[in-house]
Scaffold this motif. Structure first.
Motif, PDB file in Angstrom:
ATOM      1  N   ALA A 166      -9.351  65.961  14.877  1.00 45.81           N
ATOM      2  CA  ALA A 166      -9.234  64.688  14.155  1.00 45.81           C
ATOM      3  C   ALA A 166     -10.149  64.662  12.936  1.00 45.81           C
ATOM      4  CB  ALA A 166      -9.561  63.519  15.083  1.00 45.81           C
ATOM      5  N   LEU A 167     -11.373  65.130  13.097  1.00 43.75           N
ATOM      6  CA  LEU A 167     -12.305  65.175  11.969  1.00 43.75           C
ATOM      7  C   LEU A 167     -11.806  66.121  10.884  1.00 43.75           C
ATOM      8  CD1 LEU A 167     -15.725  65.169  13.835  1.00 43.75           C
ATOM      9  CD2 LEU A 167     -14.734  63.308  12.486  1.00 43.75           C
ATOM     10  N   ARG A 168     -11.256  67.247  11.277  1.00 50.17           N
ATOM     11  CA  ARG A 168     -10.714  68.208  10.316  1.00 50.17           C
ATOM     12  C   ARG A 168      -9.565  67.578   9.521  1.00 50.17           C
ATOM     13  NH1 ARG A 168      -9.150  71.748  13.748  1.00 50.17           N
ATOM     14  NH2 ARG A 168     -11.255  72.510  14.118  1.00 50.17           N
ATOM     15  N   GLU A 169      -8.684  66.842  10.209  1.00 48.69           N
ATOM     16  CA  GLU A 169      -7.558  66.198   9.535  1.00 48.69           C
ATOM     17  C   GLU A 169      -8.033  65.117   8.563  1.00 48.69           C
ATOM     18  OE1 GLU A 169      -4.205  64.943  11.780  1.00 48.69           O
ATOM     19  OE2 GLU A 169      -3.942  66.908  12.713  1.00 48.69           O
ATOM     20  N   VAL A 170      -9.037  64.352   8.950  1.00 49.03           N
ATOM     21  CA  VAL A 170      -9.578  63.328   8.053  1.00 49.03           C
ATOM     22  C   VAL A 170     -10.142  63.980   6.803  1.00 49.03           C
ATOM     23  CG1 VAL A 170     -11.450  61.643   7.775  1.00 49.03           C
ATOM     24  CG2 VAL A 170     -10.054  61.617   9.840  1.00 49.03           C
ATOM     25  N   LEU A 171     -10.898  65.040   6.972  1.00 42.88           N
ATOM     26  CA  LEU A 171     -11.486  65.745   5.831  1.00 42.88           C
ATOM     27  C   LEU A 171     -10.398  66.308   4.915  1.00 42.88           C
ATOM     28  CD1 LEU A 171     -14.028  66.699   4.425  1.00 42.88           C
ATOM     29  CD2 LEU A 171     -14.020  68.703   5.919  1.00 42.88           C
ATOM     30  N   GLU A 172      -9.364  66.922   5.489  1.00 35.02           N
ATOM     31  CA  GLU A 172      -8.268  67.467   4.687  1.00 35.02           C
ATOM     32  C   GLU A 172      -7.562  66.366   3.902  1.00 35.02           C
ATOM     33  OE1 GLU A 172      -5.857  69.546   7.516  1.00 35.02           O
ATOM     34  OE2 GLU A 172      -7.266  71.219   7.678  1.00 35.02           O
ATOM     35  N   ASN A 173      -7.315  65.229   4.548  1.00 33.54           N
ATOM     36  CA  ASN A 173      -6.655  64.108   3.868  1.00 33.54           C
ATOM     37  C   ASN A 173      -7.509  63.570   2.727  1.00 33.54           C
ATOM     38  OD1 ASN A 173      -4.346  64.224   5.414  1.00 33.54           O
ATOM     39  ND2 ASN A 173      -5.091  62.738   6.902  1.00 33.54           N
ATOM     40  N   ARG A 174      -8.794  63.474   2.935  1.00 34.84           N
ATOM     41  CA  ARG A 174      -9.688  62.979   1.877  1.00 34.84           C
ATOM     42  C   ARG A 174      -9.767  63.957   0.712  1.00 34.84           C
ATOM     43  NH1 ARG A 174     -13.976  58.835   3.228  1.00 34.84           N
ATOM     44  NH2 ARG A 174     -13.075  57.778   5.003  1.00 34.84           N
TER      45      ARG A 174
END
Length: 71
Positions: A32-40
């Motif tokens: 989840a943290l990886r996906e948030v970072l990628e989206n940002r």
């Protein structure tokens, strides 16, 4: 209210793990943290792309011409 199923203190972790296809809490949180970072990281590029499109930088008729494309 703590411990009440569906109450305001219910953790979203099981739902997140299911949606992400992960099997452990650690894996769910890291994914989840990886996906948030990628989206940002993608957000500024998307903003620039939208601005470029709004300025008319793309010939949309060319994109829509289905008769003149490679097969």
């Amino acid at each position: 209210m703590a411990g009440v199923p569906g109450g305001p203190w219910r953790t979203p972790l099981p739902d997140v793990a299911k949606d992400l296809g992960t099997s452990t809490k650690k894996e769910a949180v890291n994914t989840a943290l990886r996906e948030v970072l990628e989206n940002r990281r993608r957000a500024p590029a998307l903003t620039r792309l939208r601005a470029t499109a709004a300025d008319g930088a793309f010939d949309l008729e060319l994109f829509e011409d289905k008769g003149n494309h490679r097969r």
